[in-house]
Design an enzyme around this catalytic site. Structure first.
Site, PDB file in Angstrom:
ATOM      1  N   GLU A  50       0.861  -1.176   0.000  1.00  0.00           N
ATOM      2  CA  GLU A  50       0.000   0.000   0.000  1.00  0.00           C
ATOM      3  C   GLU A  50       0.899   1.227   0.000  1.00  0.00           C
ATOM      4  OE1 GLU A  50      -2.935  -2.023   3.363  1.00  0.00           O
ATOM      5  OE2 GLU A  50      -2.320   0.054   3.553  1.00  0.00           O
ATOM      6  N   ASP A  61      -4.693   8.178  11.732  1.00  0.00           N
ATOM      7  CA  ASP A  61      -3.322   7.732  11.947  1.00  0.00           C
ATOM      8  C   ASP A  61      -2.757   8.146  13.294  1.00  0.00           C
ATOM      9  OD1 ASP A  61      -2.614   6.251   9.578  1.00  0.00           O
ATOM     10  OD2 ASP A  61      -2.941   8.128   8.504  1.00  0.00           O
TER      11      ASP A  61
END
Lengths: 267, 398
Positions: A50, A61
């Site tokens: 990815e 995140d």
């Protein structure tokens, strides 16, 4: 339609194991360092990569990926760098997807983004903040260009909702193992296996587990019930802590080899 | 023709919606259901009304600013005194509503973001009143600019977490609050402080603030016998503005004017005028106008006012702008500070620097419309928190 990512999951299914999927942001630790890291990960046995398109406001995140994203954005990473990293990965023989928040895609142009994914050998895009309700134009574009629209589901996603989300998904379903943001954890919670079995009741698509995996032992545990094991923050931490680029590349190679063993030991 | 004011499935035209991790969908649905149920729940409405009467100090009064008006082309200037609310700004309207909803949903912990500290103080106040645990995320840069409000929040029992990521301002405080929410969503309500964020926040926060315009519309008619010619408010996220605009949206003869933070000037790029100087995009869970670069990365905003220093804006404002029902103009730091000083000296009212942007707008619009015009201005907050910034700006030694 069939993408290189679809082929990876057919292959690992035939080998009765899980796929190892690595995450790295484009432009991290530098533009050239990223290309080397991708090549090293591919050589060490990851099945898919990815490529992160760093975004200024990454609410999904944790601190590790935030730090990497900041480094990348300060280095001027743009969509062209993301597509270049995608090409590096697909040239190295692994399936490659992009993971990004929605605004950079919308700003680039929804149809053009999907087309560029295909043109650079990519298989699809993971969109962690794109809800299915806002996906109309995106799904038109992914269908038109034959790439996988990959959605993330969470332990809090109810069964009825889960069925709606997986119905829009292609490639694999990204199961967030815990309620929380990205980052290595000591325990990949029991939520993960419960979520994967709920997803499997709703779809025949492969299911990959992300958030928190960093060791061979964890990869083995997750590979027992999931079709793919996603590792991001653990690689990034090694690159952030390395004293030199080569030391970082050696460290992620070693970890990737361990994890590649882990995903083969689960069943 | 009536103007479409309420959202359709969380959208205002092409704006609004939900751009959030799937992990939050269940909580947003729960909140939407609780909000919808509360609208037709007489007990909830009575409890909120009672709190406003006995705690907030509603209805807030209207003050006619006659000496200030001499500088505004002689137009009649009416100030809606949200600065007189408990905690010193309009923010209390929203937090009391959301705190009651939090209890209805059986949650015991609230988190909030704050820029200037006004919403953080309001959230900490509501949490203290209703016995909820409260954590406030505040950009490290803002904790320095607004240290007095940090102390206020702590006195009220809240935990203040300085946010050190990104630009260390309001935008990053929202990111951190959303990360907390994704992790703790089962036990925690995110008490968002403005009309931005994913659905239902823009609608729900507006519903809790629309009392401002409902009161003001009646008060202005009672005082002057007619509707005002224009309604003015400052715009950061846009909560005080939507609060006072909303009751007037169908009164198409009433101009609705939002004053954005022009910072050093929109042309310098150092500003927070999101509608005037931004473009359509997605930030913090909603599609609206955004300050962004060619790659869709959010650009840092600049304003002397911490409360307006935000690179996004509520989606309903984006919609009202696009359909031409409301106008948006930028007021530079210097013009805002001049209006700040003028209100202090002509009316004996120290406004928040945020609010001073609306006052500066009144000086311009008043001169454009002339002495027959009546302007209603939302005096959204008081300026005690800004004394240090203002003293520094005007060279008053502390």
């Amino acid at each position: 339609m069939s993408t290189p990512l679809d082929a990876v999951f057919q292959k690992v299914r035939s080998e009765n194991r899980a796929a190892l999927i690595a995450y790295i942001p484009a432009g991290f630790p530098s533009q050239s360092g990223c290309a080397k890291a991708i090549t090293a990960l591919a050589a060490a046995g990851v099945d898919a990569i990815e490529i992160g398109y760093p975004y200024s406001d990454p609410v999904m995140d944790g601190p590790t990926i935030q730090e990497a994203a900041e480094i990348s954005i300060k280095g001027g990473t743009n969509a062209a760098d993301v597509f270049s990293a995608l090409k590096t990965a697909s040239t190295a023989g692994v399936a490659a997807v992009v993971m990004t928040y929605w605004n950079p895609i919308e700003k680039y142009g929804v149809d053009a983004f999907a087309k560029s994914i295909l043109d650079n050998g990519g298989s699809g895009v993971i969109t962690p903040d794109l809800t299915i309700e806002e996906s109309g134009r995106w799904l038109e574009a992914t269908t038109k260009h034959g790439i996988n629209p990959i959605y993330v589901v969470a332990p809090s996603t109810a069964d009825a909702r889960l069925a709606q989300v997986v119905a829009k998904t292609g490639g694999f379903v990204y199961a967030a193992s815990v309620m929380g943001v990205t980052g290595a954890r000591n325990d990949v919670s029991v939520d993960a296996s419960a979520l994967v079995s709920r997803v499997k009741k709703a779809t025949d698509l492969p299911v990959s587990v992300g958030l928190g995996v960093s060791t061979r032992e964890q990869a083995k545990q997750v590979a027992a019930y999931a079709d793919g094991v996603i590792v991001g923050s653990a690689f990034i931490k090694l690159l952030l802590n390395a004293k030199s680029e080569q030391e970082g590349l050696d460290a992620i190679t070693a970890l990737a080899k361990e994890l590649a063993l882990g995903v083969r030991e689960g069943r | 023709m009536s103007i479409q004011t309420s959202e359709v499935l969380g959208h205002f035209g092409q704006y609004g919606g939900r751009f959030v991790p799937e992990a939050l969908i269940a909580a947003l649905d729960e909140l939407e259901n609780a909000h919808n149920a509360s609208k037709s729940d007489p007990d909830f409405q009575a409890e909120l009304a009672e709190l406003h009467r006995t705690y907030t100090g509603r209805p807030s009064i209207i003050t006619e600013a006659k000496r200030f008006a001499e500088h505004a082309g002689g137009a009649r200037i009416l100030l809606k005194r949200e600065d007189l609310n408990h905690t010193g700004s309009h923010k209390i309207n929203n937090v009391l509503g959301q705190a009651l909803l939090t209890k209805k949903m059986g949650k015991k912990r609230i988190i909030a973001e704050t820029g200037a500290g006004q919403h953080g103080v309001a959230a900490a106040t509501a949490a203290a009143l209703l016995g909820l645990e409260c954590v406030v995320y505040m950009g490290e840069e803002d904790t320095r600019r607004q240290s007095l409000n940090v102390a206020r929040m702590k006195l009220l029992g809240a935990e203040v977490v300085p946010v050190t990521s990104g630009s260390r301002t309001l935008k990053d405080a929202i990111n951190e609050a959303m990360r907390d929410w994704v992790t703790n969503v089962a036990t925690t309500h995110y008490m968002l402080g403005t009309v931005a964020g994913p659905h239902p926040f823009p609608t729900m926060v507006r519903d809790f603030h629309k009392i401002i315009g409902e009161e003001a519309r009646e008060q202005v008619i009672a005082l002057t016998g007619k509707l005002p010619d224009a309604v003015l408010a400052c715009i950061g996220g846009g909560s005080n503005a939507i609060g006072i605009f909303h009751a007037f949206i169908q009164d198409t003869g009433v101009r609705l004017i939002g004053l954005e933070a022009g910072g050093d000037g929109v042309e310098t790029g150092r500003h927070a005028a999101t509608i005037t100087g931004g473009s359509a995009g997605v930030l913090h869970g909603t599609r609206s106008y955004v300050l962004q670069d060619a790659n869709g990365q959010t650009v840092e905003s600049h304003s002397i006012s911490a409360g307006l220093d935000y690179p996004g804006v509520g989606p309903e404002h984006a919609y009202l702008h696009d359909i031409g029902r409301a106008e948006y103009r930028a007021i530079n730091d210097d013009a805002a500070m001049a209006a700040f000083a003028l209100l202090c000296r002509t009316e004996g009212i120290i406004p928040a620097i945020e609010t001073a942007h609306a006052l500066a707008g009144a000086l311009v619009i008043g001169n454009e419309l002339g002495p027959d015009a009546t302007l209603l201005i939302n005096l959204s907050g008081r300026g005690d928190k800004d004394v240090q910034t203002a003293a520094q700006y005007f060279g008053i030694p502390l």
